[in-house]
Design an enzyme around this catalytic site. Structure first.
Site, mmCIF file in Angstrom:
data_model
loop_
_atom_site.group_PDB
_atom_site.id
_atom_site.type_symbol
_atom_site.label_atom_id
_atom_site.label_comp_id
_atom_site.label_asym_id
_atom_site.label_seq_id
_atom_site.Cartn_x
_atom_site.Cartn_y
_atom_site.Cartn_z
ATOM 1 N N GLY A 54 57.025 20.133 19.789
ATOM 2 C CA GLY A 54 56.176 19.773 20.978
ATOM 3 C C GLY A 54 57.044 19.926 22.161
ATOM 4 N N CYS A 81 61.557 19.579 14.748
ATOM 5 C CA CYS A 81 61.860 19.943 16.297
ATOM 6 C C CYS A 81 61.735 18.807 17.004
ATOM 7 C CB CYS A 81 61.204 21.086 16.634
ATOM 8 S SG CYS A 81 61.674 21.930 18.130
ATOM 9 N N TYR A 82 60.857 18.719 17.983
ATOM 10 C CA TYR A 82 60.606 17.562 18.854
ATOM 11 C C TYR A 82 60.370 16.273 17.870
ATOM 12 C CZ TYR A 82 58.507 14.393 21.752
ATOM 13 O OH TYR A 82 58.012 13.112 22.731
ATOM 14 N N HIS A 171 62.385 25.397 12.819
ATOM 15 C CA HIS A 171 60.756 25.208 12.490
ATOM 16 C C HIS A 171 60.678 25.942 10.907
ATOM 17 C CE1 HIS A 171 58.917 24.164 16.111
ATOM 18 N NE2 HIS A 171 59.891 24.633 16.657
ATOM 19 N N GLU A 173 58.209 26.001 9.098
ATOM 20 C CA GLU A 173 56.889 26.737 9.128
ATOM 21 C C GLU A 173 56.656 27.867 9.325
ATOM 22 O OE1 GLU A 173 57.795 24.520 11.188
ATOM 23 O OE2 GLU A 173 56.748 24.688 13.059
ATOM 24 N N ASP A 230 32.930 33.096 7.327
ATOM 25 C CA ASP A 230 32.893 31.642 7.230
ATOM 26 C C ASP A 230 31.237 31.272 6.709
ATOM 27 O OD1 ASP A 230 35.255 31.798 8.257
ATOM 28 O OD2 ASP A 230 34.565 31.129 10.067
ATOM 29 N N LYS A 372 41.152 29.673 7.412
ATOM 30 C CA LYS A 372 40.507 30.897 6.885
ATOM 31 C C LYS A 372 40.783 31.452 5.477
ATOM 32 C CE LYS A 372 38.134 34.220 9.218
ATOM 33 N NZ LYS A 372 36.909 33.625 10.068
#
Ligand code: XMP
Length: 516
Positions: A54, A81-82, A171, A173, A230, A372
């Site tokens: 964040g 992180c945050y 991070h 990710e 979708d 997605k």
């Protein structure tokens, strides 16, 4: 009980990515805002909790905090992180602004890991990680060991293995962090003891059973089918669940790409359901006449979509036993404010006015927790052809926003032909894999050219291709010159009224993918 991980959102830019990584590891997770009450968190029964990054500094009063009771639940926590700094701050450590530049770290950083820690089990002791922190943990809380460092910072990863608390200042990710997904997988499997039950095959079976139960033996479903990934996947899912009690209404607004309407129709003809195609090109074009502002074009198309659909719904004769279905997916929900309460964007999937929706028994949005790529996987599971499942993203207003200035039938024809040639040439070239999204744009600029012996004054066409996985940031694709040359020669020769072709070499940011 279904195993679930909670991703607590503190407003970081990679939050959806964290959730996607967890799902890729076959564990279901949901993103919830940091303001979620302890009661709700307990009811969710997570097997693990991840605090996201964040933009704030945890030592400021205005910064988002958590109820310390979250650490008393006996549930493992991974702070990123945050989230790492918040965990340190809440559990008795001290976080300060980095005093000098050496403790502040951004970008790719050589990082050293303690591989006896469960988080880094089986991974190399050294690798690149993606850092983005200006604050520094001056004191880590009691009970925590330092399990990762860089040259500048002794505590980029901390762990209290007894309680199952882990924090990383980088991070895991993002793709730039080597073995980042493995670290997340270790948290899920080594620390939270996940079983890895989240698979599309299982989701498909459970959802079909739930839909059958909800819709009952006589209920009917009206589906808004745009032809995009979708809603196409949703059509297949509902057809599987209720067969010919499904009516899919496909509104062709006339701003589709070449052959697209026919392809959608052909793909669904073989399914056991009612398929209604409304050819409404003239209706949309007359509303768009003379309109040049892109936002206005979007609004007109959105509203007209609702009216055309409404006409069809009236013919359908809605009763209180009927359902309305739409292909909302998880990013639409998160961007509407279900994650961090600050990031509110209006929901683009709401086609119909509220009064109409209220006539149905219920709105069905069974894909509203899928990303997605998961939606695509589900489509494959359901046997949808690749040209529907793997198609590029295509904006709702279609070619109307790829024609700058006013939209006319003639301009649509020119663009459709040019775009089809570009797509055909990329599709058969070796650079196909690099091109995540590629299309042509009619720029509304005219210039002088020479053809044969004559002077021409015709349209400039732009070609756009981007390389990206998330479409939030994108690089312009380095398409080989010979491919660009083939496309250019073919378009100018085969499509009347185009005499000049340019290639867009801006990335996003600063440009966007679409021109509009
Ligand atoms: P931009 O132009 O904002 O686009 O960089 C990012 C991605 O979103 C797609 N896009 C849309 N998709 N409805 C959609 O479903 C829309 O109205 C819409 N507008 C843009 C765009 O094609 C790109 O993939």
């Amino acid at each position: 009980m279904e195993e679930k991980v909670l991703v607590l959102d503190f407003g970081g830019q990679y939050n959806q990515l964290i959730a996607r990584r967890v799902r890729e590891c076959n564990v279901y997770c949901e993103i919830k805002p940091y303001t979620t009450s302890m009661d709700e968190i307990r009811k969710f029964h997570p097997i693990g909790i991840i605090f996201t990054g964040g933009p704030n500094s945890v030592y400021l009063d205005s910064a988002p905090h958590v109820d310390p009771a979250i650490f008393e639940m006996g549930v493992p926590v991974l702070g990123i992180c945050y989230g790492c700094q918040l965990m340190a701050h809440t559990l008795g450590g001290r976080v300060t602004a980095a005093q000098d530049d050496s403790a502040r770290e951004y970008g790719k950083t050589e990082t050293y890991y303690d591989t006896t820690c469960k988080l880094f089990k089986g991974l190399p002791e050294q690798g690149i990680s993606w850092m983005s922190h200006g604050d520094y943990m001056a004191k880590v809380p009691d009970g925590f060991a330092l399990v990762g460092h860089t040259k500048a910072c002794p505590n980029v990863a901390i762990a209290d293995e007894r309680r199952g608390f882990y924090g990383v200042q980088f991070h895991p990710e993002v793709n730039h962090t080597q073995h980042g997904t493995d670290m997340i997988r270790n948290f899920l499997y080594e620390v939270c003891h996940a079983r890895g039950e989240w698979t599309m095959d299982d989701f498909c079976k459970r959802t079909v059973a739930r839909l059958r139960e909800k819709i009952g033996p006589t209920g009917r479903v009206l589906l808004a089918l745009s032809g995009g990934v979708d809603s196409s996947v949703l059509a297949a899912l509902l057809a599987e669940a209720v067969g010919d009690r499904l009516t899919a209404v496909f509104v062709d607004h006339g701003c589709m790409r070449k052959n697209e309407g026919d392809e959608v129709e052909a793909a669904f003809a073989k399914w056991d359901m009612h398929f209604v195609r409304v050819n409404a090109q003239e209706r949309f074009l007359s509303k768009l006449k003379g309109v040049t502002d892109p936002q206005r074009k979007r609004q007109i198309i959105g509203a007209e979509f609702g009216y055309v659909f409404l006409d069809e719904a009236m013919k359908f004769g809605i009763t209180k036993d009927d359902f309305f279905a739409q292909g909302t997916i998880y990013p639409d929900v998160i961007e509407s404010g279900a994650g961090n309460a600050d990031v509110i964007k209006s929901h683009h999937n709401k086609l119909l006015p509220k009064e109409v929706i209220e006539q149905f028994k219920e709105v069905l949005e069974p894909l509203d927790h899928l990303f997605k790529d998961e939606t695509r996987q589900l489509g494959r599971e359901l046997g949808l052809p690749s040209y529907l499942v793997d198609r590029q993203p295509f904006p709702g207003p279609g070619l109307a926003i790829r024609i700058l200035g006013d939209v006319t039938a003639e301009k649509l024809d020119i663009l459709r032909e040019a775009d089809a040639i570009f797509r055909e040439e990329i599709g058969r070239s070796d650079c196909r894999e690099m091109c995540s999204q590629y299309f042509a744009v009619l720029t509304n600029a005219k210039s002088v050219g020479v053809m044969g012996d004559g002077r021409t004054y015709e349209n400039t066409l732009a070609l756009r291709s981007v390389t990206t996985s998330d479409f939030m940031t994108a690089e312009w694709t380095r398409i080989p010159y010979d491919v660009l040359d083939r496309v250019s020669v073919r378009i100018v020769n085969e499509v009347p009224h185009i005499n000049r072709i340019v290639y867009d070499i801006t990335s996003k940011p600063p440009a966007t993918v679409e021109w509009e």
